[in-house]
Design a protein around this motif. Structure first.
Motif: not given
Ligand code: RI2
Length: 302
Positions: A5-10, A116-122, A183-186, A195-197, A218-223
Motif C-alpha cells: 500500500g503506497a501510504g503504508r510504504i511512505a 481492485h487490490c488493497n487500498s487503505e484510502a478506498v 481504486v487507490g493509486a501508487d 498508476v495503480n495495481k 489518493a493522498e496528495t503525496y501520491k502526486l
Molecule cells: P493505499 C497498492 O500497491 C495498490 O496498488 C493500491 O491500490 C495502492 O498501493 C494504494 O494503496 P502495493 O503496495 O496507499 O500493494 O491506498 O503493490 O493503501
C-alpha cells in the motif's frame, strides 16, 4: 511486499529515517545528513513505482536540510528529523481519514461498488460509508498474482460490509450492475493519469464502456512532481515466481513470464480523484501539483 500500500510504504520510510536518526553513531550533523541521505536512497530503491516513497523521504530530508545551519548541534538535528518524520506520518494518517469522509459522500444505499487490490484510502471510504449506516455491496477483484483483494474483502467483511470476491477476469460480466468503481493509486502523473495495481486500467476501460463512474482515492503525496519535468513513472517488474512455480518454469524452459505490478489509467477514463485536499477531475490535478510543489524544478527532487 511485507509492507504494502503506497501510504503504508511512505509511513514505513518515515519510520526508517527516524530510526536512522535515533540510532546513528555519526559524530557531526554533516555525517548524520550523509547517513540519512544514504538510507533515503536505499529506501527509494525498494519500490520504484510508489511515488509516495520518495515524496515522504524528500519531505523529511528536504525539511532537515532547510532547517540545518552552521550552528545546528547533533541533538537538534536528530530531533528535527524525528519531528519531520512524525509530522509526515500524522499528515498521512490524517489524509486517509479525510479521504474516507469525503469519499463516503459518494456512496449511497443500494450501491454496488467495485474495487481492485488493497487500498487503505478506498477501504476507509467504504468503512466510513458503512459507519453512516449506508447499505451497499462491494465486489473485490482477486488481484492476481498476489491476491491482495482477499485482504480488502476480509477487512470489509469483518466490519459488516456485504462483500464478494470475483476473479479479475469477471469484471466485464458484472460491470453493468456496478454503480461506481473506486481504486487507490501508487502514483499520479501531471496529466492526471493514474498508476495503480496491474489490471486497474482494464477495469477502467470496462467501466467506461458501461458509463460507470470511476473514482480514484489518493493522498496528495501520491502526486509525482517529477512528471512535470517529463519523467515517466517506472513500472515495477516483479518475480515470475509470483505467476508460476519454479517447478513449472523448469518444466517449460521455452516460456518467458512477465509480471508487471502496475499499469497506467489515462485521465479520460477517470471521473474524479478524491484527495484530502478535495475532489479533482484528473485534468485539474496539475494545478494541485504546482501548488503543492512550488519550488523551482528540478532542484527539489535531486
Ligand atoms: P493505499 C497498492 O500497491 C495498490 O496498488 C493500491 O491500490 C495502492 O498501493 C494504494 O494503496 P502495493 O503496495 O496507499 O500493494 O491506498 O503493490 O493503501
Amino acid at each position: 511486499m511485507e509492507i504494502r500500500g503506497a501510504g503504508r510504504i511512505a509511513r514505513a520510510a518515515a519510520e526508517a529515517l527516524k530510526e536512522t536518526a535515533t540510532s546513528s553513531r555519526a559524530k557531526t550533523p554533516a555525517q548524520l545528513m550523509i547517513e540519512l541521505t544514504r538510507s533515503g536512497q536505499k529506501l527509494k530503491e525498494a519500490r520504484p513505482t510508489a511515488v509516495s516513497l520518495p515524496n515522504s523521504i524528500n519531505f523529511i530530508l528536504g525539511g532537515a536540510s532547510k532547517g540545518l545551519t552552521r550552528s545546528t548541534k547533533m541533538g537538534a538535528l536528530r530531533k528535527m528529523v524525528i519531528r519531520l518524520s512524525d509530522d509526515f506520518i500524522s499528515r498521512s494518517t490524517n489524509a486517509v481519514s479525510i479521504i474516507g469522509e469525503i469519499g463516503a459522500k459518494r456512496i449511497v444505499s443500494g450501491d454496488l461498488v467495485l474495487t481492485h487490490c488493497n487500498s487503505e484510502a478506498v477501504t476507509q471510504i467504504l468503512l466510513d460509508a458503512k459507519s453512516q449506516n449506508k447499505e451497499f455491496q462491494v465486489l473485490v477483484t482477486e488481484t492476481r498474482p498476489r491476491y491482495q483483494g482477499r485482504l480488502t474483502a476480509a477487512i470489509l467483511a469483518r466490519n459488516g460490509v456485504d462483500v464478494s470476491i470475483i476473479p479479475d477476469s469477471a469484471c466485464r460480466l458484472y460491470m453493468h450492475e456496478v454503480d461506481r468503481v473506486i481504486v487507490g493509486a501508487d502514483a499520479i502523473a501531471s496529466n492526471g493519469a493514474v498508476v495503480n495495481k496491474i489490471g486497474t486500467s482494464m477495469i477502467a476501460v470496462v467501466a467506461h464502456e458501461t458509463r460507470t463512474r470511476f473514482f480514484v482515492a489518493a493522498e496528495t503525496y501520491k502526486l509525482s512532481p517529477r512528471t512535470l519535468l517529463g519523467d515517466l513513472v517506472e513500472i515495477e517488474e516483479r518475480s515470475p515466481l509470483e505467476v508460476v512455480s519454479e517447478k513449472w518454469m523448469a518444466e517449460n524452459p521455452g516460456v518467458k513470464v512477465k509480471n508487471p505490478s502496475f499499469d497506467i489509467t489515462p485521465p479520460e477514463y477517470i471521473d474524479l480523484i478524491i484527495t484530502e485536499q478535495g475532489v479533482f477531475p484528473p485534468q485539474g490535478i496539475v494545478f494541485l501539483m504546482k501548488e503543492l510543489y512550488p519550488e523551482p524544478l528540478p532542484l527539489t527532487f535531486e
